[in-house]
Design a protein around this motif. Structure first.
Motif, mmCIF file in Angstrom:
data_model
loop_
_atom_site.group_PDB
_atom_site.id
_atom_site.type_symbol
_atom_site.label_atom_id
_atom_site.label_comp_id
_atom_site.label_asym_id
_atom_site.label_seq_id
_atom_site.Cartn_x
_atom_site.Cartn_y
_atom_site.Cartn_z
ATOM 1 N N GLU A 1 0.830 -1.201 0.000
ATOM 2 C CA GLU A 1 0.000 0.000 0.000
ATOM 3 C C GLU A 1 0.870 1.258 0.000
ATOM 4 O O GLU A 1 2.001 1.238 0.498
ATOM 5 C CB GLU A 1 -0.895 0.049 1.241
ATOM 6 C CG GLU A 1 -1.808 -1.136 1.431
ATOM 7 C CD GLU A 1 -1.314 -2.112 2.471
ATOM 8 O OE1 GLU A 1 -2.137 -2.787 3.101
ATOM 9 O OE2 GLU A 1 -0.076 -2.198 2.656
ATOM 10 N N GLY B 1 -0.880 7.031 2.064
ATOM 11 C CA GLY B 1 -1.412 7.566 3.304
ATOM 12 C C GLY B 1 -0.718 8.867 3.685
ATOM 13 O O GLY B 1 0.252 9.296 3.057
ATOM 14 N N LEU C 1 -5.233 6.335 -2.018
ATOM 15 C CA LEU C 1 -4.429 5.182 -1.636
ATOM 16 C C LEU C 1 -4.265 4.253 -2.835
ATOM 17 O O LEU C 1 -5.170 4.126 -3.664
ATOM 18 C CB LEU C 1 -5.087 4.420 -0.496
ATOM 19 C CG LEU C 1 -5.423 5.211 0.768
ATOM 20 C CD1 LEU C 1 -6.006 4.271 1.827
ATOM 21 C CD2 LEU C 1 -4.223 5.936 1.309
ATOM 22 N N THR D 1 -1.232 1.344 5.611
ATOM 23 C CA THR D 1 -0.737 2.713 5.471
ATOM 24 C C THR D 1 -1.583 3.618 6.361
ATOM 25 O O THR D 1 -2.804 3.481 6.416
ATOM 26 C CB THR D 1 -0.776 3.166 3.993
ATOM 27 O OG1 THR D 1 -0.190 4.460 3.863
ATOM 28 C CG2 THR D 1 -2.194 3.196 3.433
#
Length: 119
Positions: free
Chosen positions: A6, A9, A20, A113
């Protein structure tokens, strides 16, 4: 095994937007369904949104109209566009992948994240 990474963030103010991303690698044939969960401090993990390769989508009620999930099947990547963020959206956001939407929670997971929304 499927590896999920990921990104995207951060710390934003209420009303701001974030996007994201979650990229899958490895056994990507088992990523027909991909989605997002979140965990707020001191709370359990909560489903946020999910999408399959056919374009079927699902959202938790609290994000409908504000968040949009999309995916690029060629890149094995799923996105979560988050608009009009609220402090209650704060948490660690995890990407998940599985063969079907119904088995998403028991599939593969990323490391998460952090999303922090200040008031």
């Amino acid at each position: 095994q499927v590896q999920l990474v990921e990104s995207g963030g951060g710390l934003v103010q209420a009303g701001d937007s974030l996007r994201l991303s979650c990229a899958a690698s490895g056994r990507t044939f088992s990523t027909d369904a991909m989605g997002w969960f979140r965990q707020a401090p001191g709370k359990g993990r909560q489903f946020v949104a999910a999408m399959d390769r056919s374009g079927n989508r699902a959202y938790v009620n609290s994000v409908k109209g504000r968040f949009t999930i999309s995916r690029d099947n060629a890149k094995n990547t799923v996105y979560l566009q988050m608009n009009s963020l609220k402090p209650e959206d704060t948490g660690v956001y995890y990407c998940a992948a599985s063969g079907t939407l119904s088995t998403l929670e028991s599939g593969s997971w990323g490391q998460g994240t952090q999303v922090t929304v200040s008031s």
